[in-house]
Design an enzyme around this catalytic site. Structure first.
Site, PDB file in Angstrom:
ATOM      1  N   ASP A  52     -11.637  -7.993   1.183  1.00  0.00           N
ATOM      2  CA  ASP A  52     -12.273  -7.050   0.252  1.00  0.00           C
ATOM      3  C   ASP A  52     -12.269  -7.590  -1.178  1.00  0.00           C
ATOM      4  O   ASP A  52     -11.309  -8.257  -1.589  1.00  0.00           O
ATOM      5  CB  ASP A  52     -11.527  -5.715   0.262  1.00  0.00           C
ATOM      6  CG  ASP A  52     -11.686  -4.969   1.574  1.00  0.00           C
ATOM      7  OD1 ASP A  52     -12.629  -5.277   2.315  1.00  0.00           O
ATOM      8  OD2 ASP A  52     -10.859  -4.079   1.855  1.00  0.00           O
ATOM      9  N   TYR A 103      -0.141  -8.591   5.550  1.00  0.00           N
ATOM     10  CA  TYR A 103      -0.538  -7.985   4.280  1.00  0.00           C
ATOM     11  C   TYR A 103       0.645  -7.317   3.586  1.00  0.00           C
ATOM     12  O   TYR A 103       1.608  -6.884   4.241  1.00  0.00           O
ATOM     13  CB  TYR A 103      -1.596  -6.896   4.508  1.00  0.00           C
ATOM     14  CG  TYR A 103      -2.884  -7.351   5.121  1.00  0.00           C
ATOM     15  CD1 TYR A 103      -3.944  -7.782   4.322  1.00  0.00           C
ATOM     16  CD2 TYR A 103      -3.072  -7.346   6.504  1.00  0.00           C
ATOM     17  CE1 TYR A 103      -5.148  -8.186   4.892  1.00  0.00           C
ATOM     18  CE2 TYR A 103      -4.261  -7.752   7.080  1.00  0.00           C
ATOM     19  CZ  TYR A 103      -5.300  -8.173   6.264  1.00  0.00           C
ATOM     20  OH  TYR A 103      -6.484  -8.583   6.832  1.00  0.00           O
ATOM     21  N   ASP A 137      -9.642   3.491  -0.300  1.00  0.00           N
ATOM     22  CA  ASP A 137      -8.830   2.694  -1.218  1.00  0.00           C
ATOM     23  C   ASP A 137      -9.062   3.161  -2.649  1.00  0.00           C
ATOM     24  O   ASP A 137      -9.806   4.113  -2.895  1.00  0.00           O
ATOM     25  CB  ASP A 137      -9.089   1.192  -1.042  1.00  0.00           C
ATOM     26  CG  ASP A 137     -10.480   0.752  -1.490  1.00  0.00           C
ATOM     27  OD1 ASP A 137     -11.245   1.590  -2.039  1.00  0.00           O
ATOM     28  OD2 ASP A 137     -10.814  -0.428  -1.307  1.00  0.00           O
ATOM     29  N   ARG A 196      -6.621  -0.247   5.266  1.00  0.00           N
ATOM     30  CA  ARG A 196      -6.997   0.982   4.559  1.00  0.00           C
ATOM     31  C   ARG A 196      -7.061   2.159   5.528  1.00  0.00           C
ATOM     32  O   ARG A 196      -6.706   3.292   5.175  1.00  0.00           O
ATOM     33  CB  ARG A 196      -8.323   0.806   3.820  1.00  0.00           C
ATOM     34  CG  ARG A 196      -9.529   0.658   4.706  1.00  0.00           C
ATOM     35  CD  ARG A 196     -10.825   0.614   3.912  1.00  0.00           C
ATOM     36  NE  ARG A 196     -10.998  -0.650   3.209  1.00  0.00           N
ATOM     37  CZ  ARG A 196     -11.800  -0.795   2.152  1.00  0.00           C
ATOM     38  NH1 ARG A 196     -12.462   0.221   1.675  1.00  0.00           N
ATOM     39  NH2 ARG A 196     -11.935  -1.968   1.586  1.00  0.00           N
TER      40      ARG A 196
END
Length: 289
Positions: A39, A67, A81, A175
Site C-alpha cells: 500500500d 508485518y 486504515d 487491514r
C-alpha cells in the site's frame, strides 16, 4: 546490467509502481518488476526482479509475509486504515485484555477473510479498488488465509491503540485483520503505520532505499526451493530447455527445483512433468543488456 533481485525498503507515500519506475532509472534497465504490491502509505520490504529475474517473481509472490502495525480500536474507516474517512465510532473503553487475547486467538491459524474494497482483487473483471473509487461496493467472497502469528500489546500512553506483529500467508490483508478484531470486540477498528518487515527470507536487514538499490544474484529469488547442482553436460541440456528424467537431473519428489551449474549459478527452475521434469523458467545465458 546484472540480473537478480533487489530488496527495497519502501517509504510511505510511494506506490509499488513508483518504486519500479525509480528503480528502472537507478539500475539502468526497463526490465524491472515487483513481486506484490505494498500500500502507498505502508513502508518496508518490496522485492524487485531485475532483468531475467523478473521471470522468477512468481516464486516470490507466494511467500509468507511479516508485518508490524498499529490497530486503533473504536474508530472505523471506509478504507479500513488511517487514510480513509471515518464511518463509525465506538466506545470500547470497557474491552479487557482477556477479551483481546481471545479475539486475537480466534483470528490466528486458518481463517476466512473477505478482501477489502480497496484491494486489487478482481470481481466481474474489475479490480475492487477501481469500483471503490467509483463509489461502488460489491459482494466479495471470503477467501482462506493463514495467520501464523498475531501478537498484540497496548501502545504505552494510549487508551485504545494496539501494537501488532503479524506473520501470515500471501494474500492476507492486515487491514481486514484489524477491522475483524474490532468487530470481534464489539465495536470497530482500523489500521495505521503498517510496515512489512519480511517477504519470505527477505527481511529489512537486506533492504535498501531505492536510490541505493543493490542487485542480489538470481539464485536468491528461489533459495526457498529445493536446489540441485548439475554437471556441465546436464547444464547444457538445461540451458536449452530440455525435458529431463529425474535421475539425470538428480532430483526426487514433486518439485519445483532450482537447478544450478557446478559453480552454483542458477540456470533454471524445473517442475514435475509426467515421469520426469520440464523447465518452467530458464534463465541461463548472457546478462541482460
Amino acid at each position: 546490467m546484472p540480473d537478480g533481485v533487489a530488496v527495497i525498503d519502501k517509504p510511505a507515500g510511494w506506490t509499488s509502481h513508483d518504486i519500479v519506475a525509480k528503480a528502472r532509472g537507478v539500475l539502468g534497465t526497463r526490465k524491472v518488476g515487483h513481486s506484490g504490491t505494498l500500500d502507498p502509505d505502508a513502508t518496508g520490504v518490496l522485492v524487485l526482479g531485475v532483468g531475467r529475474a523478473t521471470r522468477l517473481l512468481r516464486y516470490v509472490t507466494g511467500l509468507p509475509k511479516s508485518y508490524q502495525a498499529e490497530i486503533v480500536l473504536g474508530v472505523e474507516t471506509d478504507t479500513l486504515d488511517s487514510t480513509g474517512q471515518v464511518t463509525a465510532r465506538h466506545d470500547m473503553a470497557g474491552v479487557s485484555a482477556e477479551q483481546v487475547r481471545a479475539a486475537v486467538a480466534a483470528l490466528t491459524g486458518e481463517i476466512l477473510q473477505v478482501p477489502p474494497m480497496v484491494s486489487a482483487v478482481k470481481v466481474g473483471g474489475r479490480r475492487l479498488h477501481t469500483l471503490a473509487r467509483a463509489g461502488i461496493e460489491v459482494e466479495r467472497e471470503a477467501r482462506p488465509v493463514t495467520v501464523h502469528r498475531f501478537d498484540v500489546a497496548p501502545v504505552p500512553g494510549t487508551d485504545a491503540v494496539l501494537r501488532a506483529v503479524v506473520e501470515c500467508s500471501s494474500g492476507t490483508y492486515v487491514r481486514t485483520l484489524a477491522a475483524d478484531l474490532g468487530r470481534a470486540l464489539g465495536g470497530g477498528a482500523h489500521l495505521r503505520n503498517l510496515r512489512r518487515t519480511a517477504v519470505g527470507g527477505f527481511g529489512l536487514d537486506a533492504a535498501h532505499p531505492v536510490e541505493s538499490a543493490e542487485v542480489l544474484p538470481m539464485a536468491h529469488a528461489v533459495e526457498h526451493l529445493a536446489g540441485v547442482r548439475v554437471p556441465p553436460a546436464v547444464a547444457a541440456q538445461v540451458a536449452h530447455g530440455r525435458v529431463l528424467d529425474l535421475e539425470s537431473l538428480g532430483v526426487a519428489g514433486d518439485g519445483p527445483w532450482a537447478v544450478h551449474d557446478s559453480e552454483g549459478e542458477l540456470l533454471a527452475v524445473y517442475e514435475r512433468f509426467r515421469d520426469g521434469a520440464k523447465p518452467a523458467v530458464v534463465v541461463a545465458g548472457p546478462p541482460t543488456p
